[in-house]
Design a protein around this motif. Structure first.
Motif, short mmCIF file in Angstrom:
data_model
loop_
_atom_site.label_atom_id
_atom_site.label_comp_id
_atom_site.label_asym_id
_atom_site.label_seq_id
_atom_site.Cartn_x
_atom_site.Cartn_y
_atom_site.Cartn_z
N GLY A 129 26.23 63.70 42.92
CA GLY A 129 25.27 62.82 42.26
C GLY A 129 25.43 61.36 42.63
O GLY A 129 24.67 60.52 42.17
N ILE A 130 26.42 61.00 43.44
CA ILE A 130 26.66 59.62 43.83
C ILE A 130 26.16 59.44 45.26
O ILE A 130 26.58 60.16 46.16
CB ILE A 130 28.15 59.26 43.74
CG1 ILE A 130 28.63 59.44 42.30
CG2 ILE A 130 28.39 57.84 44.20
CD1 ILE A 130 30.12 59.27 42.12
N LEU A 131 25.28 58.45 45.46
CA LEU A 131 24.74 58.22 46.79
C LEU A 131 25.71 57.44 47.67
O LEU A 131 25.86 57.72 48.85
CB LEU A 131 23.41 57.49 46.70
CG LEU A 131 22.29 58.26 45.99
CD1 LEU A 131 21.04 57.39 45.89
CD2 LEU A 131 21.97 59.54 46.72
N ASP A 132 26.37 56.42 47.10
CA ASP A 132 27.28 55.59 47.88
C ASP A 132 28.68 55.71 47.30
O ASP A 132 29.06 54.97 46.39
CB ASP A 132 26.80 54.13 47.87
CG ASP A 132 27.57 53.25 48.84
OD1 ASP A 132 28.40 53.79 49.60
OD2 ASP A 132 27.34 52.04 48.84
N VAL A 133 29.47 56.63 47.83
CA VAL A 133 30.80 56.92 47.31
C VAL A 133 31.73 55.73 47.52
O VAL A 133 32.53 55.40 46.64
CB VAL A 133 31.38 58.19 47.98
CG1 VAL A 133 32.78 58.45 47.51
CG2 VAL A 133 30.48 59.37 47.70
N GLN A 134 31.64 55.05 48.65
CA GLN A 134 32.52 53.92 48.95
C GLN A 134 32.31 52.78 47.96
O GLN A 134 33.27 52.13 47.54
CB GLN A 134 32.29 53.43 50.38
CG GLN A 134 32.73 54.44 51.42
CD GLN A 134 32.37 54.01 52.83
OE1 GLN A 134 31.55 53.11 53.01
NE2 GLN A 134 32.98 54.65 53.81
N SER A 135 31.09 52.54 47.56
CA SER A 135 30.80 51.48 46.59
C SER A 135 31.44 51.80 45.25
O SER A 135 32.04 50.93 44.61
CB SER A 135 29.28 51.34 46.42
OG SER A 135 28.98 50.45 45.37
N VAL A 136 31.34 53.03 44.83
CA VAL A 136 31.93 53.44 43.55
C VAL A 136 33.44 53.31 43.60
O VAL A 136 34.08 52.84 42.65
CB VAL A 136 31.50 54.88 43.19
CG1 VAL A 136 32.22 55.38 41.97
CG2 VAL A 136 30.00 54.95 43.00
N GLU A 137 34.06 53.73 44.71
CA GLU A 137 35.51 53.61 44.86
C GLU A 137 35.94 52.15 44.82
O GLU A 137 36.94 51.80 44.20
CB GLU A 137 35.97 54.25 46.17
CG GLU A 137 35.96 55.75 46.14
CD GLU A 137 37.00 56.32 45.19
OE1 GLU A 137 38.13 55.79 45.14
OE2 GLU A 137 36.67 57.29 44.50
N GLY A 138 35.19 51.27 45.48
CA GLY A 138 35.51 49.84 45.48
C GLY A 138 35.43 49.26 44.08
O GLY A 138 36.30 48.48 43.66
N LYS B 142 38.56 47.69 41.93
CA LYS B 142 38.45 46.32 41.41
C LYS B 142 38.72 46.30 39.91
O LYS B 142 39.42 45.41 39.40
CB LYS B 142 37.06 45.77 41.71
CG LYS B 142 36.88 44.32 41.36
CD LYS B 142 35.51 43.83 41.78
CE LYS B 142 35.31 42.38 41.41
NZ LYS B 142 33.97 41.90 41.79
N LYS B 143 38.19 47.28 39.19
CA LYS B 143 38.40 47.37 37.74
C LYS B 143 39.87 47.60 37.43
O LYS B 143 40.42 46.99 36.51
CB LYS B 143 37.54 48.50 37.17
CG LYS B 143 37.63 48.65 35.68
CD LYS B 143 36.74 49.77 35.18
CE LYS B 143 36.89 49.96 33.69
NZ LYS B 143 36.10 51.09 33.20
N GLU B 144 40.53 48.50 38.18
CA GLU B 144 41.94 48.77 37.96
C GLU B 144 42.77 47.52 38.22
O GLU B 144 43.70 47.22 37.47
CB GLU B 144 42.41 49.91 38.86
CG GLU B 144 41.90 51.27 38.45
CD GLU B 144 42.30 52.36 39.42
OE1 GLU B 144 42.92 52.06 40.46
OE2 GLU B 144 41.98 53.53 39.15
N LYS B 145 42.44 46.78 39.26
CA LYS B 145 43.17 45.55 39.59
C LYS B 145 43.02 44.53 38.46
O LYS B 145 44.00 43.90 38.04
CB LYS B 145 42.63 44.97 40.89
CG LYS B 145 43.35 43.73 41.36
CD LYS B 145 42.78 43.23 42.67
CE LYS B 145 43.43 41.94 43.09
NZ LYS B 145 42.86 41.40 44.33
N LEU B 146 41.81 44.38 37.93
CA LEU B 146 41.56 43.46 36.84
C LEU B 146 42.35 43.88 35.59
O LEU B 146 42.95 43.02 34.92
CB LEU B 146 40.06 43.40 36.53
CG LEU B 146 39.64 42.46 35.41
CD1 LEU B 146 39.96 41.02 35.78
CD2 LEU B 146 38.15 42.61 35.15
N GLU B 147 42.39 45.17 35.30
CA GLU B 147 43.14 45.66 34.15
C GLU B 147 44.64 45.40 34.31
O GLU B 147 45.32 45.02 33.36
CB GLU B 147 42.88 47.15 33.94
CG GLU B 147 41.51 47.46 33.42
CD GLU B 147 41.22 48.95 33.34
OE1 GLU B 147 42.07 49.75 33.81
OE2 GLU B 147 40.15 49.31 32.82
#
Length: 77
Positions: free
Chosen positions: A40-49, A53-58
């Motif tokens: 269901g995800i069209l751009d897998v690389q974007s989601v991974e990025g 980024k969210k993990e780094k911020l946390e």
């Protein structure tokens, strides 16, 4: 005619090595997990990025410790 067993003169086909079989099963499991994660995800690389980024911020917020005294400020005009 209609028999399920091989003839006595024929040998059974060789079975794969257990290590090879386990490796193939592990590869298949990894492939299924990747397919399920990207369903269901069209751009897998974007989601991974975004996830990285969210993990780094946390991690940065956890490392900075609790907020300073007072927290949020607001004024009434």
């Amino acid at each position: 005619m209609g028999m399920c067993f091989p003839c006595p003169g024929e040998s059974a086909p060789p079975s794969p090595n257990l290590e090879e079989k386990r490796a193939k099963l592990a590869e298949a499991a990894e492939r299924r997990q990747k397919e399920a994660a990207s369903r269901g995800i069209l751009d897998v690389q974007s989601v991974e990025g975004k996830r990285k980024k969210k993990e780094k911020l946390e991690r940065q917020m956890a490392a900075s410790g609790p907020p300073s005294e007072g927290g949020l400020r607001w004024t009434v005009s």
